[in-house]
Every structure is written in C-alpha cells, then in structure tokens.
Design an enzyme around this catalytic site. Structure first.
Site, PDB file in Angstrom:
ATOM      1  N   GLU A 194       0.663  -1.293  -0.066  1.00  0.00           N
ATOM      2  CA  GLU A 194      -0.044   0.048  -0.072  1.00  0.00           C
ATOM      3  C   GLU A 194       0.989   1.298  -0.094  1.00  0.00           C
ATOM      4  O   GLU A 194       0.629   2.104  -0.794  1.00  0.00           O
ATOM      5  CB  GLU A 194      -1.074  -0.031   1.129  1.00  0.00           C
ATOM      6  CG  GLU A 194      -1.986  -0.830   1.139  1.00  0.00           C
ATOM      7  CD  GLU A 194      -2.630  -1.397   2.396  1.00  0.00           C
ATOM      8  OE1 GLU A 194      -2.628  -0.697   3.300  1.00  0.00           O
ATOM      9  OE2 GLU A 194      -3.496  -2.396   2.718  1.00  0.00           O
ATOM     10  N   TYR A 195       1.845   1.199   0.667  1.00  0.00           N
ATOM     11  CA  TYR A 195       2.670   2.569   0.970  1.00  0.00           C
ATOM     12  C   TYR A 195       3.697   2.925  -0.099  1.00  0.00           C
ATOM     13  O   TYR A 195       3.800   3.626  -0.691  1.00  0.00           O
ATOM     14  CB  TYR A 195       3.328   2.874   2.325  1.00  0.00           C
ATOM     15  CG  TYR A 195       3.990   1.880   2.991  1.00  0.00           C
ATOM     16  CD1 TYR A 195       5.412   1.534   2.332  1.00  0.00           C
ATOM     17  CD2 TYR A 195       3.790   1.280   4.003  1.00  0.00           C
ATOM     18  CE1 TYR A 195       6.075   0.705   3.041  1.00  0.00           C
ATOM     19  CE2 TYR A 195       4.475   0.380   4.903  1.00  0.00           C
ATOM     20  CZ  TYR A 195       5.713   0.029   4.126  1.00  0.00           C
ATOM     21  OH  TYR A 195       6.498  -0.841   5.138  1.00  0.00           O
ATOM     22  N   PHE A 196       4.103   1.549  -0.719  1.00  0.00           N
ATOM     23  CA  PHE A 196       5.115   1.779  -1.938  1.00  0.00           C
ATOM     24  C   PHE A 196       4.550   1.940  -2.990  1.00  0.00           C
ATOM     25  O   PHE A 196       4.804   2.839  -4.017  1.00  0.00           O
ATOM     26  CB  PHE A 196       5.908   0.210  -2.001  1.00  0.00           C
ATOM     27  CG  PHE A 196       7.204   0.157  -1.126  1.00  0.00           C
ATOM     28  CD1 PHE A 196       7.924   1.443  -0.862  1.00  0.00           C
ATOM     29  CD2 PHE A 196       7.255  -0.954  -0.341  1.00  0.00           C
ATOM     30  CE1 PHE A 196       8.955   1.250  -0.124  1.00  0.00           C
ATOM     31  CE2 PHE A 196       8.158  -1.045   0.592  1.00  0.00           C
ATOM     32  CZ  PHE A 196       9.333  -0.079   0.845  1.00  0.00           C
TER      33      PHE A 196
END
Length: 262
Positions: free
Chosen positions: A161-163
C-alpha cells in the site's frame, strides 16, 4: 569495478542521490564507467559515499555532498551546493527511506508513509523541478527517477500500500515533468521489481521463492540490472525515449499470493 562500457557520457556531470549503498552506488559505478563525472549524495551513511568516491576518482571527477532530503530548507542549500560544483547534465533520484530493515521496520504505517512521502516523493519532485528548469534553460539534460514495477497493479499488505502510493506518485510526476521540460530535457522513470538489496539479502525462503517465481527471468534482480537501465536512459542512445516508465524486473509473471509483505 565496473568495466568501462562506453564514453557516451564523457565529461558530463551527474548527481546520484542515495549513492551511499545498494542501487544508488551501483548506478554511480555504472555512470562512472560511462565517463560521467559524479556528485554523490549520502545522509545516514556519508562515509560509504566517501569510500565510493575514493574508488571512482581513479576514473572521473567526484564530489560528495551530504543532505537530509526530508529537510526542505536543507534541500535548497543542497541544490546551491550542487550548482557550485557544476551545472548538471544528469540527475538520478535514487534516494529512498528504508522502512523494511532496522528500527524503521517497527514504525507504524502512518510514520512509514510520511517518511517515504517526504524523501521518495517530495524530495524527488523538488530536486527534479529545480534542476530540470536549470537544464531546460541550458538547452539539454536528463532526469531518471526510481519507481516500482508493482505500483501500477498493486500488491497486498501494508508495504504494498505505501510503496504503491509513493512510487506511483513518482511515476506519474515523471510523465508530467517530461511534458513540462520537453524537448530540451528528457525525464524517465525506472521501475525495479524484486531487487536483492539489503532487505533481499536477509529475506526468508518464502520471499526468495516468491521473488524468483514472480520474474520470468527466474531470479532476483541485482542493483547492477537497474544501474544498466539508468545508464542507458541517461545516454544519448535513449535520445528518443521520454516520459516513459521502464520496468526492470525480468518480466513480471504475476502472483495470486495475498500474503502481506513485511
């Protein structure tokens, strides 16, 4: 030492952020082999950049500059310091926050996302716009940013999700900046897949199996695989390539595995 493969960048000046290790140092070696003079950047481990500089000074001119890319005021001072060395011909934004190993791996999701956004996205945008305008004013230049191959398709889990969020932003920005700076300056993005950097070297057998199965090449990628792609995009050989996202992943085979990357 990387064998000298071409002098197509001979005499030009390149800045490689995050060049104190991993993919950044491999890119620096590859550009040095192509004849680029280098400005190396480090933050947490500037001594590594200094060691690399000593190695590469046998081939080219090298300077080392330290900067915390999360510090917006420091970024402006860093830009001025770079310009005091030389006008840039090539900018490679490799610096990123390691949130997979060490103490940062224990940070909560929100803190990891904020740190990645500051360095991987905001610093890339700030540096690319500042140096890109200088290049455009001079009439030539090249910028290569670093994305992620699965940003476009997504990957399950917090890390995915954050990458995907930050590297997807880098790719989108790169495409737009290419249009803003054309035709004088080319802007492209390299999107690595499973690359055996610090995290990959200590990954479990599960992740080793997944990395090799998800690449049509049947192996982990190396920092040198990414570095060779960057060198090509920075060279005159890529003069007709602009606004592109180049996946360096051996060919993504896809995965139905929903296990979160942690």
């Amino acid at each position: 030492m990387t064998e000298k493969v071409t002098n197509s960048l001979s005499g030009k000046w390149a800045l490689v952020t995050g060049s104190s290790g991993g993919i950044g140092s491999a890119i620096a070696r590859e550009l040095a082999a192509a004849g680029d003079n280098l400005i190396l950047h480090g933050n947490r481990h500037p001594e590594n950049a200094e060691r690399l500089a000593e190695e590469l000074r046998q081939q080219i001119e090298v300077r080392v500059l330290a900067c915390d890319l999360a510090d917006s005021g420091g970024l402006d001072r860093f830009i001025e310091s770079v310009l005091q060395v030389a006008p840039l011909d090539v900018l490679v934004n490799t610096a990123g926050v390691d949130v997979l190993t060490g103490d940062t791996a224990e940070w909560p999701f929100a803190k990891k996302l904020a740190a990645l956004w500051q360095v991987d996205v905001q610093a890339t945008i700030h540096l690319s716009r500042a140096f890109g305008q200088k290049m455009k004013d001079r009439g030539s230049g090249c910028i290569v940013n670093i994305g992620w191959d699965q940003a476009e398709i997504g990957m399950a889990g917090e890390s995915g999700e954050y990458f995907a969020t930050v590297k997807g932003a880098v790719a989108a920005f790169s495409r737009s900046l290419a249009k803003s700076l054309a035709p004088a300056v080319r802007v492209n993005c390299v999107a690595p897949g499973w690359i055996k950097t610090k995290w990959g070297e200590t990954a479990s057998q599960y992740w080793h199996d997944r990395a090799t199965k998800e690449s049509l090449a049947g192996r982990w990628g190396t920092p040198e695989d990414v570095a060779r792609a960057v060198r090509f995009l920075a060279s005159p050989d890529a003069d007709f390539i602009n606004g592109q996202v180049l996946h360096v992943d051996g060919g993504f085979a896809g995965s139905s595995d929903k296990r979160a990357w942690s």
